[in-house]
Design an enzyme around this catalytic site. Structure first.
Site, PDB file in Angstrom:
ATOM      1  N   GLU A  98      -9.270 -24.406   1.968  1.00  0.00           N
ATOM      2  CA  GLU A  98      -8.062 -24.659   1.182  1.00  0.00           C
ATOM      3  C   GLU A  98      -6.844 -24.102   1.911  1.00  0.00           C
ATOM      4  OE1 GLU A  98      -8.664 -23.725  -3.050  1.00  0.00           O
ATOM      5  OE2 GLU A  98      -6.569 -23.096  -3.171  1.00  0.00           O
ATOM      6  N   ASP A 100      -2.844 -23.377   0.875  1.00  0.00           N
ATOM      7  CA  ASP A 100      -2.023 -23.354  -0.340  1.00  0.00           C
ATOM      8  C   ASP A 100      -0.555 -23.047  -0.152  1.00  0.00           C
ATOM      9  OD1 ASP A 100      -4.237 -23.550  -2.055  1.00  0.00           O
ATOM     10  OD2 ASP A 100      -4.566 -21.388  -2.007  1.00  0.00           O
ATOM     11  N   GLU A 102       2.050 -22.157  -3.245  1.00  0.00           N
ATOM     12  CA  GLU A 102       2.206 -21.997  -4.691  1.00  0.00           C
ATOM     13  C   GLU A 102       3.576 -21.392  -4.950  1.00  0.00           C
ATOM     14  OE1 GLU A 102      -2.340 -21.461  -6.262  1.00  0.00           O
ATOM     15  OE2 GLU A 102      -1.047 -19.698  -6.292  1.00  0.00           O
ATOM     16  N   ASN A 117      -1.708 -19.179   1.124  1.00  0.00           N
ATOM     17  CA  ASN A 117      -3.038 -18.625   1.371  1.00  0.00           C
ATOM     18  C   ASN A 117      -3.863 -19.648   2.145  1.00  0.00           C
ATOM     19  OD1 ASN A 117      -5.120 -16.761   1.273  1.00  0.00           O
ATOM     20  ND2 ASN A 117      -5.470 -16.911  -0.940  1.00  0.00           N
ATOM     21  N   TRP A 192      -0.354 -13.365 -15.034  1.00  0.00           N
ATOM     22  CA  TRP A 192      -0.216 -12.646 -13.765  1.00  0.00           C
ATOM     23  C   TRP A 192       0.956 -13.084 -12.889  1.00  0.00           C
ATOM     24  CZ3 TRP A 192      -0.332 -15.714  -9.439  1.00  0.00           C
ATOM     25  CH2 TRP A 192      -0.965 -16.965  -9.571  1.00  0.00           C
ATOM     26  N   GLY A 196       3.887  -9.586 -11.977  1.00  0.00           N
ATOM     27  CA  GLY A 196       2.571  -9.041 -12.307  1.00  0.00           C
ATOM     28  C   GLY A 196       2.147  -9.280 -13.749  1.00  0.00           C
TER      29      GLY A 196
END
Ligand SMILES: *[C@@H]1O[C@H](CO)[C@@H](O)[C@H](O)[C@H]1NC(C)=O
Length: 284
Positions: A98, A100, A102, A117, A192, A196
């Protein structure tokens, strides 16, 4: 002559010099959220929306093994806290690969976080995060993933922000044999995503909308003939693409000014045993 063979002939003859962007009707399937995902403008535009019941998403009809993938995006404006907009490549099944992009929303006036990522054979934990040098909610910007056998390059408006090199020689898995589809989605992760999880989504502002435009894959399409979608006027330049001197200057600028997290610097998380690629000289 069919349009596709006309285009093939015209490209070979060098007649087509503009980039023929893809069309969302031909290239994508809506995968969730049903009418919250809308293809507009004869296939040129696609909007995803998120309300308190569901988000929405789409995926490419085709699978690709290496290529350059461009998408223009305009992110959720205003108070986008808790929303996550995505544009990524992924294979399917166990031990998946994968790549990513985001986009983590924020409360009004606070910056988005761009999260990147890479997963190879099911293993990720290679995050780098950035803030942006512009407001991603007022205009479309081009987000690009270049994926070849040597490296993966993340670019925004052609400015490289991250290179993940092939360090297989040092035992680091690299995505290179599992075909991937293109995916995009808008969903809620206020447990999250924003500061956070401290900042929750304000549902009175829903539906939240992110817009996609001008998808283009200049890529090696799997199981389709002719297998290369060389619609971009750079042919298969992506297959060897790296950074030239200007690109190396720009990535240094982005990383020194806008990078907010780098897994390679997170000694606490890895208890002093950083992943192997973090200890090797950077290959740009
Ligand atoms: C939201 O804004 C805060 C304050 O500027 C910042 O620290 C954080 O990185 C931003 N992004 C997210 C996703 O929380």
């Amino acid at each position: 002559m069919e349009l596709s063979s006309f285009i093939a002939v015209a490209v070979m003859a060098g007649l087509i010099t503009i980039t023929l962007a893809g069309n969302f009707y031909n290239d994508m399937d809506i995968t969730f959220g049903s009418e919250r995902a809308k293809i507009l403008n004869g296939g040129q535009d696609l909007s995803l929306s998120l309300d308190r019941f569901s988000g929405s998403g789409f995926q490419s009809k085709h699978e690709y093994l290496f290529g350059r993938f461009d998408m223009q995006l305009k992110l959720v404006p205003g108070n986008s806290a808790g929303t996550v907009t995505t544009f990524y490549l992924s294979s399917q099944g166990a031990g998946h690969d994968e790549i990513d992009f985001e986009f983590l929303g924020n409360s009004s006036g606070n910056p988005y976080t761009i999260h990147t990522n890479v997963f190879a054979q099911g293993k990720g934990e290679k995050e780098q995060q950035f803030h942006l040098w512009f407001d991603p909610t007022t205009a479309f910007h081009t987000y690009t993933i270049v994926w070849n056998s040597h490296r993966i390059i993340f670019l925004i408006d052609n400015i490289p922000l991250r290179v993940f090199s092939n360090y297989e020689a040092y035992g680091v898995p690299y995505p290179k044999s599992q075909p991937m589809r293109v995916y995009a989605s808008l969903w809620n992760a206020d447990d999250w995503a924003t500061q956070g999880g401290r900042v929750k989504t304000d549902w009175t502002k829903s539906p939240f909308i992110a817009s996609y435009r001008n998808f283009n894959a200049d890529a090696n399409m799997v199981g389709v003939n002719p297998k290369f979608t060389t619609f971009g006027n750079n042919g298969q330049a992506w297959s060897t693409q790296g950074l030239d001197a200007a690109g190396r200057n720009r990535i240094r600028w982005v990383q020194s000014k806008y990078m907010i997290y780098n897994y390679c610097k997170d000694n606490t998380r890895f208890a002093g045993r950083l992943p192997a690629e973090c200890k090797r000289p950077k290959l740009l």
